[in-house]
Design a protein around this motif. Sequence first.
Motif, PDB file in Angstrom:
ATOM      1  N   LYS A 192      -5.363   3.341 -15.968  1.00 56.43           N
ATOM      2  CA  LYS A 192      -4.920   1.999 -15.596  1.00 56.43           C
ATOM      3  C   LYS A 192      -5.442   1.747 -14.181  1.00 56.43           C
ATOM      4  N   VAL A 193      -6.276   0.710 -14.025  1.00 55.78           N
ATOM      5  CA  VAL A 193      -6.984   0.497 -12.764  1.00 55.78           C
ATOM      6  C   VAL A 193      -6.564  -0.816 -12.118  1.00 55.78           C
ATOM      7  N   THR A 194      -6.410  -0.758 -10.789  1.00 55.86           N
ATOM      8  CA  THR A 194      -6.176  -1.950  -9.978  1.00 55.86           C
ATOM      9  C   THR A 194      -7.202  -1.979  -8.856  1.00 55.86           C
ATOM     10  N   ILE A 195      -7.906  -3.090  -8.721  1.00 55.92           N
ATOM     11  CA  ILE A 195      -8.857  -3.283  -7.619  1.00 55.92           C
ATOM     12  C   ILE A 195      -8.220  -4.186  -6.572  1.00 55.92           C
ATOM     13  N   ILE A 196      -8.328  -3.777  -5.307  1.00 54.44           N
ATOM     14  CA  ILE A 196      -7.846  -4.594  -4.196  1.00 54.44           C
ATOM     15  C   ILE A 196      -9.037  -4.857  -3.294  1.00 54.44           C
ATOM     16  N   GLN A 197      -9.501  -6.097  -3.285  1.00 53.77           N
ATOM     17  CA  GLN A 197     -10.722  -6.485  -2.591  1.00 53.77           C
ATOM     18  C   GLN A 197     -10.400  -7.436  -1.450  1.00 53.77           C
ATOM     19  N   ARG A 198     -10.878  -7.096  -0.255  1.00 52.24           N
ATOM     20  CA  ARG A 198     -10.639  -7.922   0.923  1.00 52.24           C
ATOM     21  C   ARG A 198     -11.392  -9.242   0.852  1.00 52.24           C
ATOM     22  N   ASN A 199     -12.587  -9.224   0.296  1.00 49.30           N
ATOM     23  CA  ASN A 199     -13.407 -10.425   0.191  1.00 49.30           C
ATOM     24  C   ASN A 199     -12.856 -11.361  -0.884  1.00 49.30           C
ATOM     25  N   MET A 200     -13.300 -12.603  -0.823  1.00 48.78           N
ATOM     26  CA  MET A 200     -12.903 -13.572  -1.842  1.00 48.78           C
ATOM     27  C   MET A 200     -13.515 -13.238  -3.202  1.00 48.78           C
ATOM     28  N   LYS A 201     -14.634 -12.508  -3.199  1.00 54.57           N
ATOM     29  CA  LYS A 201     -15.367 -12.251  -4.429  1.00 54.57           C
ATOM     30  C   LYS A 201     -15.607 -10.759  -4.622  1.00 54.57           C
ATOM     31  N   LEU A 202     -15.781 -10.348  -5.867  1.00 55.78           N
ATOM     32  CA  LEU A 202     -16.332  -9.038  -6.150  1.00 55.78           C
ATOM     33  C   LEU A 202     -17.827  -9.096  -5.890  1.00 55.78           C
ATOM     34  N   VAL A 203     -18.423  -7.941  -5.626  1.00 56.28           N
ATOM     35  CA  VAL A 203     -19.859  -7.822  -5.320  1.00 56.28           C
ATOM     36  C   VAL A 203     -20.342  -9.084  -4.591  1.00 56.28           C
ATOM     37  N   THR A 228      -7.479  -9.970  -0.528  1.00 52.24           N
ATOM     38  CA  THR A 228      -6.246  -9.224  -0.253  1.00 52.24           C
ATOM     39  C   THR A 228      -6.532  -8.042   0.655  1.00 52.24           C
ATOM     40  N   GLU A 229      -5.798  -7.959   1.729  1.00 50.87           N
ATOM     41  CA  GLU A 229      -5.942  -6.890   2.714  1.00 50.87           C
ATOM     42  C   GLU A 229      -4.944  -5.784   2.412  1.00 50.87           C
ATOM     43  N   VAL A 230      -5.428  -4.537   2.337  1.00 50.29           N
ATOM     44  CA  VAL A 230      -4.520  -3.398   2.219  1.00 50.29           C
ATOM     45  C   VAL A 230      -3.967  -3.106   3.610  1.00 50.29           C
ATOM     46  N   VAL A 231      -2.657  -3.184   3.755  1.00 51.84           N
ATOM     47  CA  VAL A 231      -2.057  -3.031   5.086  1.00 51.84           C
ATOM     48  C   VAL A 231      -1.440  -1.651   5.294  1.00 51.84           C
ATOM     49  N   GLU A 232      -1.070  -0.981   4.182  1.00 55.36           N
ATOM     50  CA  GLU A 232      -0.451   0.340   4.336  1.00 55.36           C
ATOM     51  C   GLU A 232      -0.453   1.070   3.003  1.00 55.36           C
ATOM     52  N   VAL A 233      -0.587   2.387   3.086  1.00 58.20           N
ATOM     53  CA  VAL A 233      -0.404   3.229   1.906  1.00 58.20           C
ATOM     54  C   VAL A 233       0.630   4.294   2.248  1.00 58.20           C
ATOM     55  N   LEU A 234       1.482   4.602   1.276  1.00 55.83           N
ATOM     56  CA  LEU A 234       2.554   5.573   1.500  1.00 55.83           C
ATOM     57  C   LEU A 234       2.655   6.518   0.319  1.00 55.83           C
ATOM     58  N   LYS A 235       3.056   7.743   0.590  1.00 52.06           N
ATOM     59  CA  LYS A 235       3.318   8.709  -0.457  1.00 52.06           C
ATOM     60  C   LYS A 235       4.615   8.335  -1.154  1.00 52.06           C
ATOM     61  N   LYS A 236       4.608   8.348  -2.475  1.00 51.39           N
ATOM     62  CA  LYS A 236       5.818   8.046  -3.244  1.00 51.39           C
ATOM     63  C   LYS A 236       5.925   9.052  -4.380  1.00 51.39           C
ATOM     64  N   GLY A 237       6.634  10.170  -4.128  1.00 54.09           N
ATOM     65  CA  GLY A 237       6.717  11.236  -5.101  1.00 54.09           C
ATOM     66  C   GLY A 237       5.350  11.828  -5.355  1.00 54.09           C
ATOM     67  N   ASN A 238       4.946  11.879  -6.618  1.00 57.46           N
ATOM     68  CA  ASN A 238       3.618  12.367  -6.974  1.00 57.46           C
ATOM     69  C   ASN A 238       2.586  11.248  -7.016  1.00 57.46           C
ATOM     70  N   SER A 239       3.008  10.057  -6.615  1.00 54.20           N
ATOM     71  CA  SER A 239       2.115   8.902  -6.645  1.00 54.20           C
ATOM     72  C   SER A 239       1.929   8.337  -5.238  1.00 54.20           C
ATOM     73  N   VAL A 240       1.215   7.226  -5.172  1.00 52.32           N
ATOM     74  CA  VAL A 240       0.953   6.555  -3.900  1.00 52.32           C
ATOM     75  C   VAL A 240       1.322   5.083  -4.045  1.00 52.32           C
ATOM     76  N   LYS A 241       1.964   4.556  -3.015  1.00 54.75           N
ATOM     77  CA  LYS A 241       2.292   3.130  -2.986  1.00 54.75           C
ATOM     78  C   LYS A 241       1.291   2.425  -2.075  1.00 54.75           C
ATOM     79  N   VAL A 242       0.719   1.336  -2.558  1.00 55.78           N
ATOM     80  CA  VAL A 242      -0.228   0.546  -1.780  1.00 55.78           C
ATOM     81  C   VAL A 242       0.383  -0.817  -1.509  1.00 55.78           C
ATOM     82  N   LEU A 243       0.430  -1.187  -0.243  1.00 56.81           N
ATOM     83  CA  LEU A 243       0.952  -2.489   0.152  1.00 56.81           C
ATOM     84  C   LEU A 243      -0.202  -3.381   0.583  1.00 56.81           C
ATOM     85  N   GLY A 244      -0.273  -4.563   0.009  1.00 56.32           N
ATOM     86  CA  GLY A 244      -1.345  -5.492   0.334  1.00 56.32           C
ATOM     87  C   GLY A 244      -0.809  -6.860   0.683  1.00 56.32           C
ATOM     88  N   LYS A 245      -1.664  -7.647   1.355  1.00 57.85           N
ATOM     89  CA  LYS A 245      -1.272  -8.978   1.787  1.00 57.85           C
ATOM     90  C   LYS A 245      -2.410  -9.950   1.536  1.00 57.85           C
TER      91      LYS A 245
END
Length: 457
Positions: A192-203, A228-245
């Motif tokens: 299951k994939v999620t892309i977080i891109q800072r630019n308005m467009k892909l490529v 969308t800007e990634v502002v922080e990443v945090l450890k969450k158990g065996n996973s990772v939480k990504v916060l974006g704005k």
Amino acid sequence: MKKYDVLVIGSGAGMGVASDALSNGFKVAVVDKGPLGGTCLNLGCIPSKLIIFPSDRVAEIENSNKLGVEANINKIHFREIMERMRSLISEDREQMRDGINHAKNLDFYEGTGYFVDDYTLEVNGERIFGEKIFIVAGARPHIPNVKGLDKIDYLTNETILELNDLPKSVAILGGGYIACEFAHFLVGMGSKVTIIQRNMKLVANEEPEISELLLREMSKRMKVYTNTEVVEVLKKGNSVKVLGKNRKSGGTIEIIAEKILVAGGRVPNSDLLKVESTGVETDNKGFIKVNEYLETSKKNIWAFGDVIGKYMFRHSANKEAVYAWHNSLHQKKIPMDYNAMPHAIFSYPEIASVGMTESEAKKKHKILVGYAKYNSVAKGIAMIEEDSFAKAIVDRENNKILGFHIIGPYASILIQEIINAMANNMDIHAVFKGIHIHPALSELIPSTLGNLVEPKA
């Protein structure tokens, strides 16, 4: 201190220069921090395409319903796919090492070298001197300054190749060609994939119509956040939480994933070499400055490949190697010609481009623009390709092709006809003169050039 006629830093495209130097009777040294063979063989083009190809087949099976074919994928042997890739790369690398070991007049220094004086490199505690030096040191993943990223284990385009077990979910930071290719790979394998891109467009460097279609198609298979800007990443158990704005609305997102893949571009390895110690200048991003002859600011030092940041593709570096070597030998120098330098993105759908974009061409030329969808030709109708298309940009005054862009199946193959025409300075009539097999997908090329009109203002 050992002295060499030719010193090559980098064992990727730089080996072309080393081979030519040996053929001319020069004493040669090659320095590389490893792995032997450079980025393309070990960490880039070759391994990524070996694992992406199975995902291409998965995507085709998943889309076969539109053709009236119902098919199911019973099992994907992820570990076998990864081990096959690594085994093939290892075989190539060992063949290369065997060739180096048997080469006369060639010394190979395996380690991180750096300049300590003019034309003088230190590697593994030993100093070596080169009369002619070729810097082909490549680049490495750019790691963005994101809060918390240094406190978690993340993947890059290099370390993802070491995986044996498929992550159930992956958040990808970035939306360039590396991000899109690996997103396609991972989804095809079952993540299951999620892309977080800072630019308005892909490529974002591609034509806007191509970026839009890629976003639309990739969004059918995964979640994509743009602007969308990634502002922080945090450890969450065996996973990772990504916060974006969201950069426009200010709205926030929260994504939980098993792994993070950082795909935020590349940075040159010039800093590791301390090139300033031999008088070689770099730009504000660290890329080595070269002129049209691939000469650096220091006499008898040339640079090419990813480390100069012009076209970061192996086929570009291979061509630059030929020009750099020629210019090191001959008084009559030849400028490097990037006019018909192509590239492809092995996403799904596939993308291929050569030459200028429409916006670039408008600044220098009076142009005509042509479009054709795949289903404008019989083979495209058979494939039920309703959205895939090609776009041509042509000089209105002399009918020379300035740029050509394709998104859809076999894009990287279809575009070769245009590359050859541009490289030989041919106009569109040369394409029309050639007979295209009917009904074959190659008819898309003359179909596109047959639709030329003046672009909208």
